[in-house]
Design an enzyme around this catalytic site. Structure first.
Site, short mmCIF file in Angstrom:
data_model
loop_
_atom_site.label_atom_id
_atom_site.label_comp_id
_atom_site.label_asym_id
_atom_site.label_seq_id
_atom_site.Cartn_x
_atom_site.Cartn_y
_atom_site.Cartn_z
N CYS A 11 0.84 -1.20 0.00
CA CYS A 11 0.00 0.00 0.00
C CYS A 11 0.87 1.24 0.00
CB CYS A 11 -0.94 0.01 1.20
SG CYS A 11 -0.12 0.30 2.78
N CYS A 14 2.31 1.99 3.54
CA CYS A 14 3.37 1.04 3.90
C CYS A 14 4.65 1.37 3.15
CB CYS A 14 2.95 -0.39 3.57
SG CYS A 14 1.32 -0.82 4.20
N ASP A 391 2.21 31.15 -29.06
CA ASP A 391 3.08 31.74 -30.07
C ASP A 391 2.33 31.65 -31.40
OD1 ASP A 391 5.45 32.61 -31.43
OD2 ASP A 391 5.79 30.52 -31.98
#
Length: 694
Positions: A11, A14, A391
């Site tokens: 996880c 963890c 641009d």
């Protein structure tokens, strides 16, 4: 710094705790362990035995290199066994129910305990170790809750909580594994081997050994190993891996090809111009991998919040256990049970998982679509942009002059103009020659260039002048010519005039062609909630006005020097979230100044290195898709956080009437985890019909 593939990460929380342990080792301060990518980066001086020991404490391990070489087998090694254990546990749980009513209560308790131990022994072992270290995480909370439940005889609920928690952990890992696999599939587009030609013989070598100027042979259906130039052969090439474009591109001698693209038919001989590690594909894949490791502001906040959330829930749990019995005449046993249920609500997994799967999915989806986003932070910011600054040349326009209008006062105008221009390599000359396609060229008797104004040439004893107005100063312009010149100028065109010594033969109006998709893209941006679309250009006022009007921009600023573009971006960013879009070369300062710099340029090195986001195509057509996915990711993260916290809040509120149970507590977290995972993965499966097909 060394990099290792780590398997078995269970996880997000963890993984963070494992990294913190590794950071405490000598020379381990800079180590990083990513749950998103499953990669560990650390200095070579770190003691690997101690690193392995830390990883193994959570069931994780470093994958050996050979696993990488044998087809990217990244399945979780314990995944199948874990599902078998959960299935057996579920069987024991059902068996316990049957035996409780039909055989014996004590046999049923044995089955409940067996189900609890099989599905929860890993959690128990980790939790007990953490408890001895006074380290309070989800395993610790679950261990305390399960021990408490069993101590008061709640065999059924203890077993159910252990099974549901096991399923929850498995599903949590499965969600990220799905996102990782999608990313790994993307990374597998890199070719593994190349066929080089040496002294007329074919030799197969590893991609990493390719050198510049070597010639490789690419047969139909094979991947081009690295960037290069075609030296022999002709074929169509699928560049989807680089640009996201599905349509093949025709390639012939002297044309550039990208590594990772696929030769559709025929045989190509390609001279390698870049070693693989320097190729566009290698840079893209490296940046995509790195992008997964970056933490967004939202992720950083959630991780910080999670650190305080669990201790806060533990305090609430303790108060639930003692406050009602002490002050409200509550039953100690009932409220102890309620407190245990509150402990389970302290699991922060669904909350911490609310962001990373969505982010990785968003980065992967865009990379597949030819949009390189260099980090989760830029994906998140893209979804918040309110102003887009463009641009002009090469971005909204093609950067290729063409003849927009032509007025001939003499039938020979186009033939003579093209005959003069065929000797020039100037972009305007190419535009004139394109207009005169099919015209028979004359050979000049004399020809010379006049710096800054044009060309003088002689045909059949007559001298001709081709260029701007200053080039034909020797002739008084008739009123009709003056009128036509004014019209061309008002429409923002560059003027090219052809005259002989006495008369004007004709006028051409040269423009930079607006990209076919520009108007549609601007319209889609406005529809998606973008407040302003602005053009910043060094071109003169009339040209800027014409382009801005034709594509539907909100406003424009003309005649800007590069430093003035930067100043304008700084001014805009004071009140708006601004993205600047350019070609990644001459717009580099403005791209760097904006909140988000977006470059386009068919995978050029400068574009990849300069911007935060790169459109790998040579057009803007994919930009709306990138913005849609960014907005979707942001919405999903907000929804996930709301669901994760909302379900836990509902569970906590159930303690007020004393209705919270252990299985409701675990289901609140399990439900949130499943919803968060499934919703996040929808980013990967957005319908392709929504994407721009320019």
């Amino acid at each position: 710094m060394n990099e290792y593939k780590v398997k078995g990460l269970t996880c997000v929380n963890c993984t963070r705790e494992l990294q913190e342990e590794i950071n405490k080792l000598p020379s381990g301060e800079t180590a990083s362990l990513s749950y998103n990518t499953g990669k560990l980066r650390l200095e070579s001086t770190v003691d690997m035995d101690r690193v392995n020991k830390i990883l193994s404490s959570d069931g994780a391990y470093i994958e050996h290199d050979h696993a990488h070489d044998e087809g990217h087998h990244h399945e979780h090694h314990t995944g199948v066994n874990w599902m078998v254990l959960l299935s057996i546990s579920a069987f024991f749980y059902v068996a316990a129910f049957i035996t409780e009513y039909w055989i014996n209560e004590y046999v049923a308790i044995g089955f409940f305990l067996a189900a609890t131990i099989l599905s929860g022994y890993q959690t128990f072992l980790k939790g007990l170790k953490n408890l001895l270290k006074f380290k309070f995480n989800i395993e610790t909370l679950m261990t305390v809750a399960l021990i408490g439940a069993l101590s008061i005889g709640e065999w059924k609920e203890g077993a159910l909580v252990a099974i549901l928690f096991g399923i929850n952990e498995y599903l949590e890992g499965l969600g990220m594994q799905k996102a990782r696999k999608s990313m790994e599939k993307l990374l597998e587009i890199a070719p593994k081997e190349a066929t080089i030609l040496e002294n007329g013989e074919e030799k197969i070598v590893k991609i990493s050994s390719l050198k510049v100027n070597q010639v490789v042979l690419v047969k139909a259906g094979e991947k081009i190993p690295s960037d290069g130039i075609v030296v022999d052969g002709k074929s169509s090439v699928n560049e989807a891996a680089i640009t996201g474009e599905s349509m093949p591109v025709e390639k012939a001698i002297d044309e550039h090809v990208f590594g990772g693209s696929i030769n559709n038919e025929g045989v190509l001989k390609i001279k390698i111009t870049k070693a693989y590690e320097d190729s566009s594909l290698a840079k893209i894949l490296h940046l995509v991998e790195e992008a997964q490791d970056t933490k967004t502001p939202t992720e950083l906040f959630i991780n910080k919040f999670a650190k305080y959330y669990t201790p806060f829930i533990m305090v609430i749990s303790f108060l639930v256990m003692i406050f009602p019995p002490l002050f409200l005449n509550g039953n100690w046993g009932d409220w102890f049970y309620q407190g245990l249920a509150v402990l389970i609500v302290g699991c922060p997994c669904a909350l911490v998982l609310s962001s990373p799967i969505a982010i990785v999915s968003g980065i992967t989806k865009n990379a597949r679509n030819g949009i390189l986003i260099k980090g989760g932070v830029f994906l998140e910011q893209l979804g918040k942009v309110t102003t887009f600054a463009f641009d002009k040349t090469g971005t909204l326009t093609k950067g290729e002059p063409y003849v927009e209008k032509l007025v001939d006062y003499d039938p020979a105008f186009l033939q003579i103009a093209a005959s003069i221009e065929k000797t020039s390599s100037h972009p305007i000359a190419k535009a004139v020659l394109s207009k005169a396609e099919g015209v028979h060229f004359l050979e000049p008797e004399e020809i010379s260039a006049v710096s800054g104004t044009g060309i003088i040439a002689k045909f059949n004893g007559i001298t001709y002048f081709l260029g701007n107005e200053a080039h034909i100063h020797h002739i008084a312009l008739p009123s009709q010519v003056l009128k036509d010149l004014k019209t061309f100028k008002d429409e923002g065109m560059t003027i090219v005039i052809l005259a002989n010594e006495t008369n004007i033969l004709g006028i051409m109006g040269i423009s930079d062609q607006v990209r076919a998709e520009s108007q549609s893209v601007i319209s889609q941006l406005h529809s998606s909630g973008v407040n302003k679309t602005i053009m910043l250009t060094g071109d003169h006022e009339m040209t800027a006005k014409k382009v801005a009007k034709s594509v539907g921009l909100t406003t424009y600023f003309a005649s800007l020097l590069p430093e003035e573009k930067v100043s304008k971006i700084k001014e805009l960013t004071k009140n708006e979230k601004v993205a600047m879009i350019g070609d990644g070369i001459n717009d580099a300062p403005a791209l760097a100044t904006a909140d988000i710099g977006i470059a386009m340029g068919k995978g050029t090195d400068s574009a990849i290195e300069t911007a935060d986001i790169v459109l790998m195509q040579d057009h803007l057509g994919k930009l709306p898709s990138a913005i849609r996915s960014a907005k979707k990711v942001n919405k999903i993260i907000k929804l996930n956080i709301t669901l994760a916290l909302g379900l836990k809040l509902i569970a906590l509120l159930l303690t007020i009437p004393g209705l919270l149970t252990l299985w409701i507590a675990i289901l609140s977290d399990m439900g949130a985890t499943i919803l968060v995972t499934l919703i996040s993965l929808t980013v990967l499966y957005e319908k392709r019909g929504h994407e721009s097909r320019i």
